[in-house]
Design a protein around this motif. Structure first.
Motif, mmCIF file in Angstrom:
data_model
loop_
_atom_site.group_PDB
_atom_site.id
_atom_site.type_symbol
_atom_site.label_atom_id
_atom_site.label_comp_id
_atom_site.label_asym_id
_atom_site.label_seq_id
_atom_site.Cartn_x
_atom_site.Cartn_y
_atom_site.Cartn_z
ATOM 1 N N ASP A 165 0.881 -1.155 0.000
ATOM 2 C CA ASP A 165 0.000 0.000 0.000
ATOM 3 C C ASP A 165 0.929 1.217 0.000
ATOM 4 O OD1 ASP A 165 -1.609 2.124 0.527
ATOM 5 O OD2 ASP A 165 -2.469 1.328 2.387
ATOM 6 N N VAL A 166 1.107 1.841 -1.149
ATOM 7 C CA VAL A 166 2.139 2.886 -1.244
ATOM 8 C C VAL A 166 1.765 4.162 -0.492
ATOM 9 C CG1 VAL A 166 3.220 2.058 -3.381
ATOM 10 C CG2 VAL A 166 1.360 3.732 -3.512
ATOM 11 N N GLU A 167 0.497 4.261 -0.104
ATOM 12 C CA GLU A 167 0.109 5.428 0.707
ATOM 13 C C GLU A 167 0.477 5.226 2.178
ATOM 14 O OE1 GLU A 167 -0.640 8.207 -0.679
ATOM 15 O OE2 GLU A 167 -0.518 7.123 -2.577
ATOM 16 N N ASP A 168 0.935 4.029 2.506
ATOM 17 C CA ASP A 168 1.222 3.709 3.900
ATOM 18 C C ASP A 168 2.625 3.073 4.022
ATOM 19 O OD1 ASP A 168 0.625 3.343 6.642
ATOM 20 O OD2 ASP A 168 0.009 1.272 6.266
ATOM 21 N N LEU A 169 3.598 3.717 3.402
ATOM 22 C CA LEU A 169 4.943 3.131 3.382
ATOM 23 C C LEU A 169 5.683 3.359 4.697
ATOM 24 C CD1 LEU A 169 6.388 4.262 -0.098
ATOM 25 C CD2 LEU A 169 5.538 1.983 0.522
ATOM 26 N N SER A 170 6.625 2.452 4.967
ATOM 27 C CA SER A 170 7.570 2.652 6.073
ATOM 28 C C SER A 170 8.963 2.758 5.470
ATOM 29 C CB SER A 170 7.601 1.446 7.004
ATOM 30 O OG SER A 170 6.332 1.155 7.511
ATOM 31 N N ILE A 171 9.812 3.465 6.179
ATOM 32 C CA ILE A 171 11.242 3.437 5.850
ATOM 33 C C ILE A 171 11.920 2.720 7.007
ATOM 34 C CG2 ILE A 171 13.323 4.852 5.563
ATOM 35 C CD1 ILE A 171 11.630 6.821 3.949
ATOM 36 N N ALA A 172 12.676 1.670 6.664
ATOM 37 C CA ALA A 172 13.271 0.822 7.702
ATOM 38 C C ALA A 172 14.772 0.729 7.535
ATOM 39 C CB ALA A 172 12.662 -0.583 7.619
ATOM 40 N N THR A 173 15.457 0.567 8.660
ATOM 41 C CA THR A 173 16.892 0.310 8.601
ATOM 42 C C THR A 173 17.326 -0.453 9.855
ATOM 43 O OG1 THR A 173 19.031 1.288 8.033
ATOM 44 C CG2 THR A 173 17.705 2.495 9.652
ATOM 45 N N LEU A 174 18.602 -0.793 9.929
ATOM 46 C CA LEU A 174 19.121 -1.460 11.127
ATOM 47 C C LEU A 174 19.572 -0.406 12.131
ATOM 48 C CD1 LEU A 174 21.455 -4.394 9.986
ATOM 49 C CD2 LEU A 174 18.995 -4.409 10.381
ATOM 50 N N GLY A 175 19.447 -0.718 13.405
ATOM 51 C CA GLY A 175 19.768 0.248 14.461
ATOM 52 C C GLY A 175 21.252 0.381 14.725
ATOM 53 N N SER A 176 21.921 1.112 13.866
ATOM 54 C CA SER A 176 23.361 1.353 13.992
ATOM 55 C C SER A 176 23.736 2.390 12.931
ATOM 56 C CB SER A 176 24.096 0.029 13.739
ATOM 57 O OG SER A 176 25.491 0.187 13.804
ATOM 58 N N HIS A 177 25.017 2.814 12.920
ATOM 59 C CA HIS A 177 25.593 3.614 11.830
ATOM 60 C C HIS A 177 24.937 4.985 11.640
ATOM 61 C CE1 HIS A 177 27.010 4.291 7.555
ATOM 62 N NE2 HIS A 177 28.107 3.757 8.053
ATOM 63 N N THR A 178 23.942 5.095 10.738
ATOM 64 C CA THR A 178 23.304 6.383 10.459
ATOM 65 C C THR A 178 21.790 6.282 10.645
ATOM 66 O OG1 THR A 178 23.455 5.654 8.179
ATOM 67 C CG2 THR A 178 24.986 7.366 8.824
ATOM 68 N N ALA A 179 21.380 5.282 11.449
ATOM 69 C CA ALA A 179 19.944 5.018 11.574
ATOM 70 C C ALA A 179 19.184 6.218 12.137
ATOM 71 C CB ALA A 179 19.712 3.792 12.450
ATOM 72 N N LEU A 180 19.813 6.954 13.061
ATOM 73 C CA LEU A 180 19.077 8.041 13.718
ATOM 74 C C LEU A 180 18.529 9.040 12.708
ATOM 75 C CD1 LEU A 180 21.294 8.665 16.880
ATOM 76 C CD2 LEU A 180 18.903 7.888 16.843
ATOM 77 N N HIS A 181 19.367 9.516 11.806
ATOM 78 C CA HIS A 181 18.827 10.526 10.890
ATOM 79 C C HIS A 181 18.060 9.923 9.722
ATOM 80 C CE1 HIS A 181 22.219 10.731 7.892
ATOM 81 N NE2 HIS A 181 22.958 10.447 8.923
ATOM 82 N N ILE A 182 18.305 8.647 9.429
ATOM 83 C CA ILE A 182 17.468 7.980 8.420
ATOM 84 C C ILE A 182 16.022 7.921 8.949
ATOM 85 C CG2 ILE A 182 16.967 5.778 7.257
ATOM 86 C CD1 ILE A 182 20.022 5.275 7.200
ATOM 87 N N LEU A 183 15.890 7.538 10.221
ATOM 88 C CA LEU A 183 14.552 7.387 10.813
ATOM 89 C C LEU A 183 13.871 8.744 10.994
ATOM 90 C CD1 LEU A 183 15.553 4.760 13.524
ATOM 91 C CD2 LEU A 183 14.328 4.281 11.393
ATOM 92 N N ARG A 184 14.640 9.671 11.495
ATOM 93 C CA ARG A 184 14.093 11.015 11.718
ATOM 94 C C ARG A 184 13.655 11.635 10.376
ATOM 95 N NH1 ARG A 184 13.378 15.867 15.169
ATOM 96 N NH2 ARG A 184 13.244 17.361 13.512
ATOM 97 N N GLY A 185 14.502 11.455 9.359
ATOM 98 C CA GLY A 185 14.172 11.980 8.030
ATOM 99 C C GLY A 185 12.893 11.361 7.496
ATOM 100 N N ALA A 186 12.736 10.058 7.747
ATOM 101 C CA ALA A 186 11.530 9.353 7.294
ATOM 102 C C ALA A 186 10.288 10.007 7.905
ATOM 103 C CB ALA A 186 11.613 7.883 7.706
ATOM 104 N N LYS A 187 10.353 10.271 9.201
ATOM 105 C CA LYS A 187 9.200 10.867 9.884
ATOM 106 C C LYS A 187 8.931 12.284 9.352
ATOM 107 C CE LYS A 187 8.765 10.151 14.459
ATOM 108 N NZ LYS A 187 7.577 9.313 14.711
ATOM 109 N N GLU A 188 9.984 13.031 9.141
ATOM 110 C CA GLU A 188 9.813 14.406 8.656
ATOM 111 C C GLU A 188 9.102 14.447 7.299
ATOM 112 O OE1 GLU A 188 13.514 16.840 10.703
ATOM 113 O OE2 GLU A 188 13.857 15.709 8.888
#
Ligand code: ADP
Length: 359
Positions: free
Chosen positions: A15-38
């Motif tokens: 469902d492309v209207e309900d996508l998640s962005i996922a990654t592993l919890g290490s390296h650059t995950a913090l801003h990948i996740l934050r960017g996804a939410k933004e």
């Protein structure tokens, strides 16, 4: 081997209207996740037990999938959950190191933002070099055997050892001496020595350039850069030369941090050209070429020429400096690489070309 068609089939079920962005919890995950939410996506982190604190405390993850070890990201159960969440996975350095290119190529049936097959090209030194040479960017000269050493060289060894055991020398005799010392210290074994990579030591300033290849906009952007903070070399150079000679310490190059840096404005043109050429070479090697973030680790010599000694075919750890000055100039606000990734996924969705940015 996961094919692009199979990835597209998975994407078709999403469902492309309900996508998640996922990654592993290490390296650059913090801003990948934050960017996804933004950018309006659900953010999902697959995290090893005991390592969840930053993602919880900084509130960047909408969902945390806890695993015992990172390789479990390819377990059927975890993959199934990721597909349920309509997840697009962003690979980073720890992702490649912990999961390994074989599993990424053969077992991960979740769409990846980026070119999954090029991850092998950054992981194997010969392939990495082939890509850079095809691109026609300057690379340090490589010496086939220790006998050929006739100038300062840096000697590197295989595997993700983070610069431990690397050394500088200037002659075949010095090579042998230092190898012995490193073996004594337990940093190397005989087998490593067989596989030593001997490369001209480039004296210059370090710029690790964070590029973004936008498929949607058909451009190659330079968004920011950092220089590495490495121990003990960066401690060693703070000593007066006299003391450096006396202490008889060998430098090591274990990365411990990153420092943001900018380049003289007139040098940007060269950096754009290098990025364009690397992208073109990557297209020849493995369609559709680099997608999204990549990094060239360079040294700038006194003639203001850039030598590339390493390529990351995915987001690089140096983007953790967060403030990417050229991203600020482009977007008019503070923009992390994580947010740039999420923006690309969002725009790809809006234009109906999501297929083009995943493999
Ligand atoms: P690894 O990928 O194993 O961490 P790198 O190739 O990144 O190893 O090298 C580690 C560090 O060694 C670099 O960050 C840089 O400081 C230094 N270095 C690497 N190659 C060269 C070179 N050709 N000339 C001078 N310094 C180098």
């Amino acid at each position: 081997m996961v094919s692009r068609e199979e990835v597209w089939e998975v994407l078709e079920e999403y469902d492309v209207e309900d996508l998640s962005i996922a990654t592993l919890g290490s390296h650059t995950a913090l801003h990948i996740l934050r960017g996804a939410k933004e950018e309006g996506f659900r953010s999902v982190v697959v995290c090893e037990e005991g390592r969840t604190a930053p993602y919880e405390r900084l509130g960047v993850a909408d969902e945390i999938i806890v695993v015992e070890s990172f390789e479990e990201v390819v377990d059927e159960e975890v993959q199934e959950r990721l597909r349920e969440l309509n997840a697009i996975v962003v690979p980073h350095g720890s992702f490649v190191a912990y999961v390994g290119v074989d599993r990424i190529e053969e077992e991960l049936y979740v769409p990846i933002f980026g070119n999954r097959w090029l991850l092998r090209w950054e992981s194997e030194r010969e392939l990495e070099r082939e890509l850079l040479e095809r691109a026609g960017v300057k690379v340090p000269r490589v010496f086939e055997s220790p006998e050929e050493i006739d100038r300062p060289v840096i000697v590197k060894f295989p595997g993700a050892r983070g610069g431990r055991g690397y050394f500088i020398c200037s002659s075949p005799e010095e090579f042998e001496e230092k190898v012995e010392k490193m073996i004594e210290r337990g940093y190397l074994d005989e087998e490593d020595v067989e596989r030593a990579h001997i490369e001209e030591y480039v004296v210059g300033t370090n710029f690790c350039v964070h590029y973004f290849r936008s498929v949607v906009e058909d451009t190659v952007e330079v968004l920011g850069m950092d220089r590495r903070y490495e121990t003990n070399i960066d401690g060693l150079v703070r000593m007066p030369a006299r003391d450096q000679l006396e202490v008889d310490l060998e430098p090591s190059f274990v990365i411990s941090g990153n420092v943001p840096v900018v380049v003289r404005e007139s040098l940007l043109v060269q950096l754009y050209e290098m990025g364009d050429r690397v992208v073109e070479a990557s297209e020849e090697i493995r369609e559709p070429g680099l997608i999204g973030p990549f990094c060239l680790q360079t040294l700038c010599t006194e003639d203001l020429e850039f030598y590339v000694f390493e390529l990351s075919a995915r987001i690089d750890g140096g983007t953790n400096v967060t403030f990417l000055p050229y991203a600020f100039l482009k977007f008019g606000e503070v923009f992390t690489m994580g947010r740039r990734i999420a923006r690309e996924i969002r725009e790809a969705r809006e234009r109906g070309v999501l297929r083009e940015v995943v493999t």
